[in-house]
Scaffold this motif. Sequence first.
Motif, PDB file in Angstrom:
ATOM      1  N   UNK A   1       0.852  -1.384   0.188  1.00  0.00           N
ATOM      2  CA  UNK A   1       0.019   0.104  -0.066  1.00  0.00           C
ATOM      3  C   UNK A   1       0.943   1.363   0.124  1.00  0.00           C
ATOM      4  N   UNK A   2       2.166   1.137  -0.480  1.00  0.00           N
ATOM      5  CA  UNK A   2       2.876   2.290  -0.109  1.00  0.00           C
ATOM      6  C   UNK A   2       2.579   3.386  -1.349  1.00  0.00           C
ATOM      7  N   UNK A   3       2.182   2.823  -2.450  1.00  0.00           N
ATOM      8  CA  UNK A   3       1.944   3.635  -3.463  1.00  0.00           C
ATOM      9  C   UNK A   3       0.585   4.556  -3.242  1.00  0.00           C
ATOM     10  N   UNK A   4       0.023   4.174  -2.569  1.00  0.00           N
ATOM     11  CA  UNK A   4      -1.468   4.562  -2.038  1.00  0.00           C
ATOM     12  C   UNK A   4      -1.468   5.554  -0.870  1.00  0.00           C
ATOM     13  N   UNK A   5      -0.176   5.924  -0.821  1.00  0.00           N
ATOM     14  CA  UNK A   5      -0.199   6.924   0.613  1.00  0.00           C
ATOM     15  C   UNK A   5      -0.824   7.890   0.557  1.00  0.00           C
ATOM     16  N   UNK A   6      -0.856   8.540  -0.836  1.00  0.00           N
ATOM     17  CA  UNK A   6      -1.473   9.923  -1.178  1.00  0.00           C
ATOM     18  C   UNK A   6      -2.498   9.714  -2.300  1.00  0.00           C
ATOM     19  N   UNK A   7      -3.065   8.491  -2.370  1.00  0.00           N
ATOM     20  CA  UNK A   7      -4.184   8.368  -3.231  1.00  0.00           C
ATOM     21  C   UNK A   7      -5.477   8.947  -2.402  1.00  0.00           C
ATOM     22  N   UNK A   8      -6.296   9.739  -2.884  1.00  0.00           N
ATOM     23  CA  UNK A   8      -7.428  10.130  -2.205  1.00  0.00           C
ATOM     24  C   UNK A   8      -8.117   8.850  -1.510  1.00  0.00           C
ATOM     25  N   UNK A   9      -8.717   8.809  -0.505  1.00  0.00           N
ATOM     26  CA  UNK A   9      -9.761   7.796   0.246  1.00  0.00           C
ATOM     27  C   UNK A   9     -10.773   7.430  -0.510  1.00  0.00           C
ATOM     28  N   UNK A  10     -11.283   8.409  -1.221  1.00  0.00           N
ATOM     29  CA  UNK A  10     -12.726   7.937  -1.871  1.00  0.00           C
ATOM     30  C   UNK A  10     -12.278   7.288  -3.159  1.00  0.00           C
ATOM     31  N   UNK A  11     -11.102   7.145  -3.214  1.00  0.00           N
ATOM     32  CA  UNK A  11     -10.512   6.266  -4.655  1.00  0.00           C
ATOM     33  C   UNK A  11      -9.760   5.023  -4.038  1.00  0.00           C
ATOM     34  N   UNK A  12     -10.044   4.619  -2.748  1.00  0.00           N
ATOM     35  CA  UNK A  12      -9.391   3.644  -2.227  1.00  0.00           C
ATOM     36  C   UNK A  12      -7.965   3.642  -1.478  1.00  0.00           C
ATOM     37  N   UNK A  13      -7.626   4.854  -1.515  1.00  0.00           N
ATOM     38  CA  UNK A  13      -6.208   5.087  -0.871  1.00  0.00           C
ATOM     39  C   UNK A  13      -6.116   5.631   0.326  1.00  0.00           C
ATOM     40  N   UNK A  14      -5.053   5.905   0.976  1.00  0.00           N
ATOM     41  CA  UNK A  14      -4.935   6.249   2.373  1.00  0.00           C
ATOM     42  C   UNK A  14      -5.046   7.800   2.640  1.00  0.00           C
ATOM     43  N   UNK A  15      -4.355   8.759   1.678  1.00  0.00           N
ATOM     44  CA  UNK A  15      -4.311   9.980   2.087  1.00  0.00           C
ATOM     45  C   UNK A  15      -3.646  10.411   3.189  1.00  0.00           C
ATOM     46  N   UNK A  16      -2.448   9.535   3.350  1.00  0.00           N
ATOM     47  CA  UNK A  16      -1.685   9.722   4.562  1.00  0.00           C
ATOM     48  C   UNK A  16      -1.154  10.811   5.191  1.00  0.00           C
ATOM     49  N   UNK A  17      -1.032  11.133   6.346  1.00  0.00           N
ATOM     50  CA  UNK A  17      -0.492  12.186   6.868  1.00  0.00           C
ATOM     51  C   UNK A  17       0.990  12.664   6.696  1.00  0.00           C
ATOM     52  N   UNK A  18       1.517  13.608   6.871  1.00  0.00           N
ATOM     53  CA  UNK A  18       3.090  13.797   6.821  1.00  0.00           C
ATOM     54  C   UNK A  18       3.721  12.939   7.571  1.00  0.00           C
ATOM     55  N   UNK A  19       3.549  12.697   8.853  1.00  0.00           N
ATOM     56  CA  UNK A  19       4.374  11.777   9.810  1.00  0.00           C
ATOM     57  C   UNK A  19       4.162  10.243   9.421  1.00  0.00           C
ATOM     58  N   UNK A  20       2.988   9.931   9.014  1.00  0.00           N
ATOM     59  CA  UNK A  20       3.100   8.531   8.120  1.00  0.00           C
ATOM     60  C   UNK A  20       4.077   8.338   7.033  1.00  0.00           C
ATOM     61  N   UNK A  21       3.881   9.383   6.186  1.00  0.00           N
ATOM     62  CA  UNK A  21       4.710   9.218   5.055  1.00  0.00           C
ATOM     63  C   UNK A  21       6.309   9.429   5.431  1.00  0.00           C
TER      64      UNK A  21
END
Length: 355
Positions: free
Chosen positions: A39-59
């Motif tokens: 799921x690393x490439x989904x870190x900044x994929x929007x949640x409504x499209x199945x991603x995480x939209x992870x925060x800066x600390x998670x990144x």
Amino acid sequence: MIDYSLEHKTSEMLRAQAEKAEAADRPAMESLDALRRDGVFALRTPQEHGGAWAGAESVARCLSDLGRSCPSTAWIAGTCVTSKNLAVRSFPDSVVRESLFADPDMLFCGSGVPGGLGERVPGGVRVSGRWPNVSGCEDAVWAGVALIVEGKFSLAVVPVADLTVERTWHMAGMRATGSHTLVAEHILLPAEHVAPAAPFLVEDILLYAITALGPAVGAAKGALDAIDAMFASDRKPFMSAYSRMGESAGARQWLAEATHLVNRAERTMFAIARAVDASDVSETDMPRMKMDLADAGRDCRAAVECMLDLHGASGFNTSNVLQRHWRDLAVASRHPHLNPYLAVENFGTTLVGRS
């Protein structure tokens, strides 16, 4: 905060593939597959499209963890974060986003340097240009590239399959990022895939700097792993009466200084990431924070220099992980986002402006 710590088997696989990837001047497919799976490439994929939209600390934690095993692979993950963030900011249209994020784990690449021109024509926008140093471009699905359209700084999202890759990345470090040149020759893009670039928010600018620092911190931590293993072994300082490294007071001091510098760099990175996530940053904070991030990069370099002193000349053997992390760190920590002299200059300007 989402936990993106790597499984042990993933870390070992990244280490095992690093040398092969460096020789090929591109990431190893096995490494990219592992990042997609985790799921690393989904870190900044929007949640409504199945991603995480992870925060800066998670990144930051994810990239540091990756960089500990393979700084180049971490760098590609970081540029994917940046490219997806730019695309989301510039393309609010839901139809465009459905196309871009049909697969939340797609790898994105890109360049914020306006290396091309776009001309609006019947049927869309005709684009030509060259964008160097695009990390992961041989394996990405989409490229977000900056260009000038009718005098305006704009962003285009382009299928990488429509572009030509020129293999121009010949560097001493970060070789496995495959940061080659993308070329567009009069390609026609749908008008909705070209838009004025969204203004850069303070939080975004700091996030982009963190995506450069994270792999650098990881590289320093990976080098420290090698030194810790050396201290745990039977190796002794050559041309000395000591039977083990740890018997030398000087060696212990060098180890302590190196560890302290790596830990300080990591603490700085996480502190700024948490401030970004809390929206506790402003335009006036940015020069100080950028200087802190640049200093963290220099702390990582200084730490690895201490480690090389401890290891001695054999640390530069091409089979030694230490020299690869040293080279990768030397390149990664000199990215423009971590430029130390401009950071000092901008911070000093801010201080004078306050007086």
